[in-house]
Design an enzyme around this catalytic site. Sequence first.
Site, PDB file in Angstrom:
ATOM      1  N   GLU A 187       7.472 -21.108  74.205  1.00 24.88           N
ATOM      2  CA  GLU A 187       6.268 -21.595  73.524  1.00 24.88           C
ATOM      3  C   GLU A 187       5.249 -20.466  73.446  1.00 24.88           C
ATOM      4  O   GLU A 187       4.291 -20.410  74.216  1.00 24.88           O
ATOM      5  CB  GLU A 187       5.714 -22.815  74.265  1.00 24.88           C
ATOM      6  CG  GLU A 187       6.664 -24.005  74.250  1.00 24.88           C
ATOM      7  CD  GLU A 187       6.254 -25.125  75.184  1.00 24.88           C
ATOM      8  OE1 GLU A 187       5.336 -24.905  76.017  1.00 24.88           O
ATOM      9  OE2 GLU A 187       6.854 -26.208  75.114  1.00 24.88           O
ATOM     10  N   GLU A 328      13.158 -29.078  73.163  1.00 22.53           N
ATOM     11  CA  GLU A 328      12.595 -29.894  74.237  1.00 22.53           C
ATOM     12  C   GLU A 328      12.028 -31.171  73.635  1.00 22.53           C
ATOM     13  O   GLU A 328      11.394 -31.139  72.569  1.00 22.53           O
ATOM     14  CB  GLU A 328      11.472 -29.164  74.984  1.00 22.53           C
ATOM     15  CG  GLU A 328      11.897 -27.935  75.761  1.00 22.53           C
ATOM     16  CD  GLU A 328      10.731 -27.287  76.507  1.00 22.53           C
ATOM     17  OE1 GLU A 328       9.683 -27.958  76.673  1.00 22.53           O
ATOM     18  OE2 GLU A 328      10.862 -26.123  76.891  1.00 22.53           O
TER      19      GLU A 328
END
Length: 407
Positions: A187, A328
């Site tokens: 991320e 995710e």
Amino acid sequence: MVSKVVKIRVIVIAVMLALAASVPGLTNQTSANTVTQSSASQIVADMGAGWNLGNQLEANIDGVPSETAWGNPAVTQALIDEVKAAGFGTIRIPVSYLNTIGPGPDYTIDSAWLNRIQQVVDYAYNRDMYVVINIHGDGFKTIDGSWLICDASSQSEIKAKYQRVWEQVASMFQDYGQRLILESMNEEFTGDYGEPTEPCYSNINDYNQIFVDTVRRAGGNNSSRWLLVPGWNTNIDYTAGDYGFTIPTDEYRDPSIPSDEQRIMISVHYYDPWEFAGEESGTFTQWGAAATDPSRTPTWGQEDFLDSQLKKMYDRFVVQGYPVVVGEYGSIDKSSFDSSNNGYRADYAYAVAATATKYGAATIYWDNGANGQYGFGLFDRNSYAVTQQGIIDAIMSGVGSGGSGRA
């Protein structure tokens, strides 16, 4: 087995998704797009249901990676065997390097750490599972020893270090086949949850390009393996929308790969609505069409929103032959506040898996090894026992739904 209540909820969610299946544009793609989607749809189908080995190889103490640093026991073959036995075909292994990387210009990774990464990869790879490994915590400003910082001033040094790390990792795994997927980073963003900014997004694009070029040149099967890249913070809007994401070029790939076939995948994460999926509070414990208490149910982020988000990825990438991976997703355990919560967590998992299947995307559930309040765990990593069979069943049902309505 799933309880009768959970089964009813899953059926309700399935009906809602089926009603949304007639999406304009899905059945009107050109024949050229059908050709370019062939390899993309095959890799997604082969990956099946995915599971994250979270809070293990990305865990650290004071910038030194340690798989037991965040409370989980050392990873074993027995754990991975249990994950496979539960039905999962893909394991994502988040990896941090941090202070195991030596000084420049060589930036040599500690050999013991590389060997342990390979050993854990082998636990799954040798069981015929797909395995995804990445650079995970090195881009978080809140982590000691982080260095892959897109708005730092020392970009020349960062990019040289990044290239050297991937040279070493890709070389180690050069003889592994197509069931090993390398993911450039996690991320990556400034740490501020607003719209993307420059030059940070340009640096993220540069990292992805360096990753693709470096891996392709590392020898062996790297010239043809699938490579996974994210946009800004793995955010769907900031990746699929007009915010600056650039798909890396792939000029060094094996020339035997057909010109109309891609070997790059696009990574996003999905935790919407956060109030239900991730906020550590007992306020919002229900989600979806079967929710019974409006005061416990977020007013946004329901099935229609989920559908529209994953359709954006389909329209931007899948139709061009780039597989999408929801690397995710999941929701935390709030059953201590609402005994019905785990049923809604199963509904949510089913909906994400089924909608992703509908739009040609793979899904990898986030499991951090924690069970009980606020945990994402599906397994007890000490005893290897399944702790959330209802959620696992929902995932398998969603992935196996055939993606009703999918082109």
